[in-house]
Write an enzyme that holds these catalytic residues in place. Structure first.
Site, PDB file in Angstrom:
ATOM      1  N   GLU A  84      -3.928   8.658  18.868  1.00  0.00           N
ATOM      2  CA  GLU A  84      -4.486  10.019  19.032  1.00  0.00           C
ATOM      3  C   GLU A  84      -5.633  10.244  18.047  1.00  0.00           C
ATOM      4  O   GLU A  84      -6.679  10.798  18.401  1.00  0.00           O
ATOM      5  CB  GLU A  84      -3.395  11.083  18.813  1.00  0.00           C
ATOM      6  CG  GLU A  84      -2.354  11.176  19.921  1.00  0.00           C
ATOM      7  CD  GLU A  84      -1.308  10.062  19.851  1.00  0.00           C
ATOM      8  OE1 GLU A  84      -1.243   9.356  18.804  1.00  0.00           O
ATOM      9  OE2 GLU A  84      -0.571   9.882  20.836  1.00  0.00           O
ATOM     10  N   GLN A 119       0.852  -1.195   0.000  1.00  0.00           N
ATOM     11  CA  GLN A 119       0.000   0.000   0.000  1.00  0.00           C
ATOM     12  C   GLN A 119       0.886   1.242   0.000  1.00  0.00           C
ATOM     13  O   GLN A 119       1.747   1.383   0.860  1.00  0.00           O
ATOM     14  CB  GLN A 119      -0.862  -0.021   1.264  1.00  0.00           C
ATOM     15  CG  GLN A 119      -1.730   1.193   1.453  1.00  0.00           C
ATOM     16  CD  GLN A 119      -2.540   1.105   2.760  1.00  0.00           C
ATOM     17  OE1 GLN A 119      -2.336   0.216   3.578  1.00  0.00           O
ATOM     18  NE2 GLN A 119      -3.447   2.032   2.943  1.00  0.00           N
ATOM     19  N   SER A 175       0.796   6.729   2.499  1.00  0.00           N
ATOM     20  CA  SER A 175       1.510   7.708   3.325  1.00  0.00           C
ATOM     21  C   SER A 175       2.680   8.318   2.562  1.00  0.00           C
ATOM     22  O   SER A 175       3.319   7.654   1.742  1.00  0.00           O
ATOM     23  CB  SER A 175       2.050   7.053   4.594  1.00  0.00           C
ATOM     24  OG  SER A 175       1.018   6.425   5.301  1.00  0.00           O
ATOM     25  N   GLU A 209      -9.935  -2.303   5.979  1.00  0.00           N
ATOM     26  CA  GLU A 209      -8.807  -2.375   6.914  1.00  0.00           C
ATOM     27  C   GLU A 209      -9.309  -2.509   8.345  1.00  0.00           C
ATOM     28  O   GLU A 209      -8.732  -3.186   9.174  1.00  0.00           O
ATOM     29  CB  GLU A 209      -7.952  -1.104   6.786  1.00  0.00           C
ATOM     30  CG  GLU A 209      -6.693  -1.138   7.637  1.00  0.00           C
ATOM     31  CD  GLU A 209      -5.724  -0.020   7.280  1.00  0.00           C
ATOM     32  OE1 GLU A 209      -6.179   1.122   7.110  1.00  0.00           O
ATOM     33  OE2 GLU A 209      -4.525  -0.307   7.186  1.00  0.00           O
TER      34      GLU A 209
HETATM   35  C1  FAD Z   1       4.362  -0.591  11.110  1.00  0.00           C
HETATM   36  C2  FAD Z   1       3.765   0.416  10.179  1.00  0.00           C
HETATM   37  C3  FAD Z   1       3.298   0.028   8.941  1.00  0.00           C
HETATM   38  C4  FAD Z   1       2.747   0.959   8.066  1.00  0.00           C
HETATM   39  N1  FAD Z   1       2.358   0.526   6.819  1.00  0.00           N
HETATM   40  C5  FAD Z   1       1.907   1.436   5.924  1.00  0.00           C
HETATM   41  C6  FAD Z   1       1.615   1.021   4.573  1.00  0.00           C
HETATM   42  O1  FAD Z   1       1.756  -0.151   4.206  1.00  0.00           O
HETATM   43  N2  FAD Z   1       1.209   1.951   3.682  1.00  0.00           N
HETATM   44  C7  FAD Z   1       1.037   3.265   4.039  1.00  0.00           C
HETATM   45  O2  FAD Z   1       0.636   4.052   3.192  1.00  0.00           O
HETATM   46  N3  FAD Z   1       1.319   3.699   5.305  1.00  0.00           N
HETATM   47  C8  FAD Z   1       1.758   2.811   6.252  1.00  0.00           C
HETATM   48  N4  FAD Z   1       2.076   3.219   7.530  1.00  0.00           N
HETATM   49  C9  FAD Z   1       1.979   4.639   7.850  1.00  0.00           C
HETATM   50  C10 FAD Z   1       0.900   4.980   8.845  1.00  0.00           C
HETATM   51  O3  FAD Z   1      -0.352   4.963   8.222  1.00  0.00           O
HETATM   52  C11 FAD Z   1       1.270   6.379   9.404  1.00  0.00           C
HETATM   53  O4  FAD Z   1       2.468   6.224  10.150  1.00  0.00           O
HETATM   54  C12 FAD Z   1       0.201   6.909  10.300  1.00  0.00           C
HETATM   55  O5  FAD Z   1      -0.958   7.225   9.552  1.00  0.00           O
HETATM   56  C13 FAD Z   1       0.693   8.194  11.030  1.00  0.00           C
HETATM   57  O6  FAD Z   1       1.215   9.098  10.136  1.00  0.00           O
HETATM   58  P1  FAD Z   1       2.656   9.754  10.369  1.00  0.00           P
HETATM   59  O7  FAD Z   1       3.614   8.652  10.687  1.00  0.00           O
HETATM   60  O8  FAD Z   1       2.946  10.634   9.219  1.00  0.00           O
HETATM   61  O9  FAD Z   1       2.502  10.616  11.703  1.00  0.00           O
HETATM   62  P2  FAD Z   1       1.823  12.057  11.800  1.00  0.00           P
HETATM   63  O10 FAD Z   1       0.501  12.025  11.115  1.00  0.00           O
HETATM   64  O11 FAD Z   1       2.810  13.077  11.370  1.00  0.00           O
HETATM   65  O12 FAD Z   1       1.593  12.150  13.350  1.00  0.00           O
HETATM   66  C14 FAD Z   1       2.646  12.475  14.265  1.00  0.00           C
HETATM   67  C15 FAD Z   1       2.041  12.530  15.668  1.00  0.00           C
HETATM   68  O13 FAD Z   1       1.036  13.568  15.718  1.00  0.00           O
HETATM   69  C16 FAD Z   1      -0.206  13.036  16.127  1.00  0.00           C
HETATM   70  N5  FAD Z   1      -1.300  13.690  15.404  1.00  0.00           N
HETATM   71  C17 FAD Z   1      -1.367  13.920  14.069  1.00  0.00           C
HETATM   72  N6  FAD Z   1      -2.541  14.522  13.765  1.00  0.00           N
HETATM   73  C18 FAD Z   1      -3.219  14.669  14.919  1.00  0.00           C
HETATM   74  C19 FAD Z   1      -4.509  15.215  15.259  1.00  0.00           C
HETATM   75  N7  FAD Z   1      -5.319  15.709  14.326  1.00  0.00           N
HETATM   76  N8  FAD Z   1      -4.892  15.183  16.582  1.00  0.00           N
HETATM   77  C20 FAD Z   1      -4.073  14.665  17.535  1.00  0.00           C
HETATM   78  N9  FAD Z   1      -2.838  14.143  17.273  1.00  0.00           N
HETATM   79  C21 FAD Z   1      -2.431  14.133  15.988  1.00  0.00           C
HETATM   80  C22 FAD Z   1      -0.142  11.558  15.779  1.00  0.00           C
HETATM   81  O14 FAD Z   1      -1.014  10.800  16.596  1.00  0.00           O
HETATM   82  C23 FAD Z   1       1.320  11.226  16.042  1.00  0.00           C
HETATM   83  O15 FAD Z   1       1.526  10.999  17.420  1.00  0.00           O
HETATM   84  C24 FAD Z   1       2.629   2.312   8.444  1.00  0.00           C
HETATM   85  C25 FAD Z   1       3.083   2.725   9.703  1.00  0.00           C
HETATM   86  C26 FAD Z   1       3.651   1.796  10.562  1.00  0.00           C
HETATM   87  C27 FAD Z   1       4.143   2.266  11.902  1.00  0.00           C
END
Ligand code: FAD
Length: 392
Positions: A377, A138, A141, A256
């Site tokens: 969150e 997928q 992100s 999902e």
């Molecule tokens: C093991 C693993 C597998 C994954 N596999 C995939 C995959 O196959 N394909 C894919 O596309 N993605 C994948 N992801 C990505 C995953 O979907 C994102 O990591 C997740 O959506 C969070 O986005 P970010 O890491 O950019 O964090 P951010 O969105 O930047 O968030 C950073 C911090 O801010 C907090 N935050 C952000 N917005 C808010 C809000 N509105 N209110 C309160 N707090 C907030 C979050 O909770 C977090 O603590 C994977 C992630 C992991 C860890």
């Protein structure tokens, strides 16, 4: 084939539940199949070996008619409902068997294609997804778009019979093993947020796609950066409509949060069961404290099991689960981390940050549970606003 482990379900998963009884014919049939067709050998520690093991396991499940049981019979599944899937995943966990390798294909893209894909795409991709012949990842992100997915910037434009795609994706689970990725891309220049997006299927084996695995603290490189530099995809490999990528993504997310997401309590209960014998060298106070923690974790797993059962029953009644899925996801993600802390402390020693035991590996890996498929969150926001009715 080796014989899968046999444990009495009640002693591991908890009380027998009338809606999904341990004596149900589906459980009995699957248990019987597992007992003579379980995966060969122990689950490896090294990631490449583990993926190969899960791929072989998927082939075996597919050959036995046990991969993608929720898929309609016409596509090779069993047309199983959510309560059936609840029982299936409990039995899979009880037998100590992993999930099949191609979860993005079986659980996400496959059902999405069945709902909004063209007949040509279904015919081209579904059989190989289920059989484990083609692997998927997928690509949603991006480095600056995770929780706020609609801010994504990867662009695609049509040129003749092909899409040309430019951008970079990240956290794509097991993209290093994928034959295809499904990419959310911006196809209307100047569009913002959830407008003007399109969900495209992109072959990985081409000069325009570079997959770079990201090494994690666990020692695995479970997810990858995926760079798209004039990457090409056939014009017709669009999931849903052009410009309706957000709708397609929401369709995919609905899958999902369903399926095995409803039943992850089972693997947690199996983990707890495995550490029910506490280490011998504890004094009475330490033993009491660990017993108290174990009982509390088990009780919370039972609460999760009830919530998951409720959601499965609602689904079977045709009711959309909606934000209850976020509640289940939130409870599961936090419990997951606490259980692996407990397991590592009782089995792997308190300084379990090293990579060299299964317990410490799993503990480090468990940190991801409250991030992927929506962070805790974000789930709390959904629960607060949509279940509890609090202001934004
Ligand atoms: C093991 C693993 C597998 C994954 N596999 C995939 C995959 O196959 N394909 C894919 O596309 N993605 C994948 N992801 C990505 C995953 O979907 C994102 O990591 C997740 O959506 C969070 O986005 P970010 O890491 O950019 O964090 P951010 O969105 O930047 O968030 C950073 C911090 O801010 C907090 N935050 C952000 N917005 C808010 C809000 N509105 N209110 C309160 N707090 C907030 C979050 O909770 C977090 O603590 C994977 C992630 C992991 C860890």
């Amino acid at each position: 084939m080796s014989t899968a482990r046999v444990i009495h379900p009640r002693s591991v998963l908890g009380p027998d539940l009338p809606a999904v009884p341990y004596a149900h014919p589906l459980r009995a049939e699957f248990r019987a199949w597992l007992s003579s067709n379980g995966p060969e050998g122990d689950y490896p520690l090294e990631q490449d070996d583990r993926f190969a093991y899960r791929r072989a396991w998927q082939r075996s499940l597919a050959a036995g008619g046990w991969a993608g049981i929720g898929w309609p019979v016409e596509y090779g599944g069993r047309g199983a409902g959510s309560l059936d899937k609840f029982m299936y995943y409990e039995e899979l966990a009880l037998a100590g068997c992993p999930e099949p390798a191609n979860t993005p294909g079986i659980l996400l893209l496959g059902p999405t294609l069945m709902e909004i894909g063209t007949p040509q795409l279904r015919e081209r991709f579904l059989p190989k997804i289920l059989a484990g012949d083609e692997m998927w990842a997928q690509c949603f992100s991006e480095p600056d778009s995770g929780s706020d997915l609609a801010s994504m910037r990867t662009k695609a434009r049509l040129e003749g019979d092909e899409w040309l795609i430019d951008g970079s994706k990240t956290w794509s689970t097991f993209a290093q093993y994928a034959d295809f990725v499904f990419v959310l891309s911006r196809t209307e220049p100047g569009s913002e947020k959830h407008r003007g997006l399109t969900l495209l299927i992109v072959p990985v084996d081409q000069p325009g796609v570079t997959v770079r695995p990201i090494e994690q603290i666990s020692g695995d490189a479970e997810f990858c950066e995926v760079f798209l530099d004039n990457a090409r995809a056939p014009k017709d490999w669009v999931v849903g409509e052009i410009g309706e990528g957000w709708k397609a993504a929401m369709t995919l997310f609905q899958f999902e949060r369903a399926d095995q997401g409803f039943t992850d309590h089972a693997r947690l209960l199996v983990e707890l069961h495995e550490v029910r014998e506490l280490p011998a060298d504890l004094d009475d106070a330490e033993r009491d404290e660990l017993r108290r923690r174990w009982a509390l974790l088990w009780t919370r797993c039972q609460e999760l099991r009830m919530l998951n059962l409720r959601m499965a029953a609602l689904e079977d009644d045709g009711v959309t689960v909606g934000p209850l899925g976020s509640l289940s996801n939130l409870v599961w993600g936090e419990l997951y981390k606490e259980i692996y802390d407990f397991v590592a402390e009782t089995v792997g020693g308190t300084a379990a940050v090293a990579r060299d035991t299964v317990a410490s590996h799993d503990r480090v890996h468990s940190r991801a549970a409250s991030i992927y498929s929506g962070t805790s969150e974000i789930q709390r926001n959904i629960v607060a606003e949509r279940l509890v009715g609090l202001p934004r």
